[in-house]
Design a protein around this motif. Sequence first.
Motif, PDB file in Angstrom:
ATOM      1  N   ILE A   8      30.759  11.214  53.171  1.00  0.00           N
ATOM      2  CA  ILE A   8      32.000  10.084  53.272  1.00  0.00           C
ATOM      3  C   ILE A   8      31.801   9.352  52.735  1.00  0.00           C
ATOM      4  O   ILE A   8      33.131   8.907  51.308  1.00  0.00           O
ATOM      5  N   ASP A   9      30.883   9.346  51.175  1.00  0.00           N
ATOM      6  CA  ASP A   9      30.555   8.160  49.794  1.00  0.00           C
ATOM      7  C   ASP A   9      31.883   9.190  48.971  1.00  0.00           C
ATOM      8  O   ASP A   9      32.274   8.598  48.301  1.00  0.00           O
ATOM      9  N   GLU A  10      32.031  10.194  49.211  1.00  0.00           N
ATOM     10  CA  GLU A  10      33.144  11.561  48.335  1.00  0.00           C
ATOM     11  C   GLU A  10      34.542  11.308  49.181  1.00  0.00           C
ATOM     12  O   GLU A  10      34.847  11.001  47.703  1.00  0.00           O
ATOM     13  N   ILE A  11      34.388  11.254  49.994  1.00  0.00           N
ATOM     14  CA  ILE A  11      35.712  10.667  50.740  1.00  0.00           C
ATOM     15  C   ILE A  11      36.170   9.351  49.845  1.00  0.00           C
ATOM     16  O   ILE A  11      37.236   8.745  49.000  1.00  0.00           O
ATOM     17  N   VAL A  12      34.841   8.248  50.176  1.00  0.00           N
ATOM     18  CA  VAL A  12      35.598   6.844  48.822  1.00  0.00           C
ATOM     19  C   VAL A  12      35.680   7.661  46.963  1.00  0.00           C
ATOM     20  O   VAL A  12      36.397   6.500  47.214  1.00  0.00           O
ATOM     21  N   ASP A  13      34.804   7.872  47.210  1.00  0.00           N
ATOM     22  CA  ASP A  13      34.118   8.140  45.588  1.00  0.00           C
ATOM     23  C   ASP A  13      36.044   8.494  45.232  1.00  0.00           C
ATOM     24  O   ASP A  13      36.347   8.302  44.132  1.00  0.00           O
ATOM     25  N   HIS A  14      36.749   9.778  45.994  1.00  0.00           N
ATOM     26  CA  HIS A  14      38.292  10.093  45.660  1.00  0.00           C
ATOM     27  C   HIS A  14      39.060   8.827  46.081  1.00  0.00           C
ATOM     28  O   HIS A  14      39.720   8.776  44.934  1.00  0.00           O
ATOM     29  N   ALA A  15      38.997   8.127  46.332  1.00  0.00           N
ATOM     30  CA  ALA A  15      40.399   7.527  46.942  1.00  0.00           C
ATOM     31  C   ALA A  15      39.976   6.714  45.253  1.00  0.00           C
ATOM     32  O   ALA A  15      40.966   6.356  44.997  1.00  0.00           O
ATOM     33  N   GLU A  16      38.410   5.463  45.329  1.00  0.00           N
ATOM     34  CA  GLU A  16      38.759   4.984  43.994  1.00  0.00           C
ATOM     35  C   GLU A  16      39.312   5.759  42.955  1.00  0.00           C
ATOM     36  O   GLU A  16      39.702   5.074  42.098  1.00  0.00           O
ATOM     37  N   THR A  17      38.387   6.957  42.737  1.00  0.00           N
ATOM     38  CA  THR A  17      39.533   7.717  41.255  1.00  0.00           C
ATOM     39  C   THR A  17      40.595   7.365  41.579  1.00  0.00           C
ATOM     40  O   THR A  17      41.264   7.403  40.231  1.00  0.00           O
ATOM     41  N   ALA A  18      41.099   8.284  42.401  1.00  0.00           N
ATOM     42  CA  ALA A  18      42.806   7.526  42.203  1.00  0.00           C
ATOM     43  C   ALA A  18      43.032   5.774  41.830  1.00  0.00           C
ATOM     44  O   ALA A  18      44.219   5.993  41.028  1.00  0.00           O
ATOM     45  N   GLY A  19      42.805   5.072  42.493  1.00  0.00           N
ATOM     46  CA  GLY A  19      43.441   3.540  42.006  1.00  0.00           C
ATOM     47  C   GLY A  19      42.476   3.686  41.293  1.00  0.00           C
ATOM     48  O   GLY A  19      43.018   2.774  40.179  1.00  0.00           O
ATOM     49  N   GLU A  20      41.272   3.666  39.960  1.00  0.00           N
ATOM     50  CA  GLU A  20      41.075   3.704  39.006  1.00  0.00           C
ATOM     51  C   GLU A  20      41.904   4.105  38.096  1.00  0.00           C
ATOM     52  O   GLU A  20      42.224   3.486  36.853  1.00  0.00           O
ATOM     53  N   LEU A  21      42.754   5.577  38.724  1.00  0.00           N
ATOM     54  CA  LEU A  21      43.603   6.235  38.143  1.00  0.00           C
ATOM     55  C   LEU A  21      44.635   5.097  37.264  1.00  0.00           C
ATOM     56  O   LEU A  21      44.847   5.634  36.217  1.00  0.00           O
ATOM     57  N   ALA A  22      45.101   4.927  38.449  1.00  0.00           N
ATOM     58  CA  ALA A  22      46.590   4.309  38.219  1.00  0.00           C
ATOM     59  C   ALA A  22      45.910   2.854  37.103  1.00  0.00           C
ATOM     60  O   ALA A  22      47.273   3.038  36.739  1.00  0.00           O
ATOM     61  N   VAL A  23      44.922   2.328  37.362  1.00  0.00           N
ATOM     62  CA  VAL A  23      44.453   1.352  36.486  1.00  0.00           C
ATOM     63  C   VAL A  23      44.469   1.307  35.503  1.00  0.00           C
ATOM     64  O   VAL A  23      45.513   1.200  34.366  1.00  0.00           O
ATOM     65  N   LEU A  24      44.440   2.449  35.157  1.00  0.00           N
ATOM     66  CA  LEU A  24      43.245   2.909  33.478  1.00  0.00           C
ATOM     67  C   LEU A  24      44.826   3.972  32.670  1.00  0.00           C
ATOM     68  O   LEU A  24      44.128   3.357  31.643  1.00  0.00           O
ATOM     69  N   THR A  25      45.569   4.179  33.388  1.00  0.00           N
ATOM     70  CA  THR A  25      46.727   4.768  33.086  1.00  0.00           C
ATOM     71  C   THR A  25      47.935   4.154  33.088  1.00  0.00           C
ATOM     72  O   THR A  25      48.553   4.401  32.087  1.00  0.00           O
ATOM     73  N   GLY A  26      48.072   3.179  33.570  1.00  0.00           N
ATOM     74  CA  GLY A  26      49.401   2.172  33.073  1.00  0.00           C
ATOM     75  C   GLY A  26      49.851   2.118  33.850  1.00  0.00           C
ATOM     76  O   GLY A  26      51.204   1.481  33.984  1.00  0.00           O
ATOM     77  N   ALA A  27      49.528   2.178  35.530  1.00  0.00           N
ATOM     78  CA  ALA A  27      50.555   2.443  36.666  1.00  0.00           C
ATOM     79  C   ALA A  27      50.982   1.461  37.153  1.00  0.00           C
ATOM     80  O   ALA A  27      50.073   0.850  36.989  1.00  0.00           O
ATOM     81  N   THR A  28      52.505   1.431  37.404  1.00  0.00           N
ATOM     82  CA  THR A  28      52.908  -0.302  37.132  1.00  0.00           C
ATOM     83  C   THR A  28      53.598  -0.244  38.967  1.00  0.00           C
ATOM     84  O   THR A  28      53.754  -1.287  39.439  1.00  0.00           O
ATOM     85  N   GLU A  29      53.850   1.198  39.576  1.00  0.00           N
ATOM     86  CA  GLU A  29      54.533   0.655  41.058  1.00  0.00           C
ATOM     87  C   GLU A  29      53.817   2.248  41.188  1.00  0.00           C
ATOM     88  O   GLU A  29      54.382   3.748  40.070  1.00  0.00           O
ATOM     89  N   ALA A  30      53.927   2.525  42.737  1.00  0.00           N
ATOM     90  CA  ALA A  30      53.025   3.685  42.799  1.00  0.00           C
ATOM     91  C   ALA A  30      54.378   5.112  43.262  1.00  0.00           C
ATOM     92  O   ALA A  30      55.367   4.199  43.790  1.00  0.00           O
TER      93      ALA A  30
END
Length: 129
Positions: A8-30
């Motif tokens: 279950i922690d791996e589910i959360v880790d992958h979801a957090e990674t997606a969000g972190e990538l969006a922020v770190l790479t400057g995605a302004t809109e999904a």
Amino acid sequence: TRRLAQEIDEIVDHAETAGELAVLTGATEATPVAREMTELLTRIAREVESLLGYLESPDGYRPYMVRIHELENEGDTLWMRAMRELFRDETDARALLRWHEIYAALEAAIDQCESSARLIERAITRQVD
């Protein structure tokens, strides 16, 4: 229970990674497909959460497994569509890389939900035997 917590922690880790990538790479809109994948992840995660209740009482858990499998298949279809659209339509290399990695993280989270569900099912069926 330790293995299940890790799954279950791996589910959360992958979801957090997606969000972190969006922020770190400057995605302004999904993108529309990113929103669809996120909504699907929410739905499949809720099914996995519901399945946990059957660790105490195993009767009736199978419909959840069927739905989880169907949702994971839907996730595969969304991921393929995302890749097709991305490589067909995106001309900016940075955006292509950004969304490729975000989609991959979302797909990994969706896949991990099914993996976690299979582990839960094994625990349930051991109790039934």
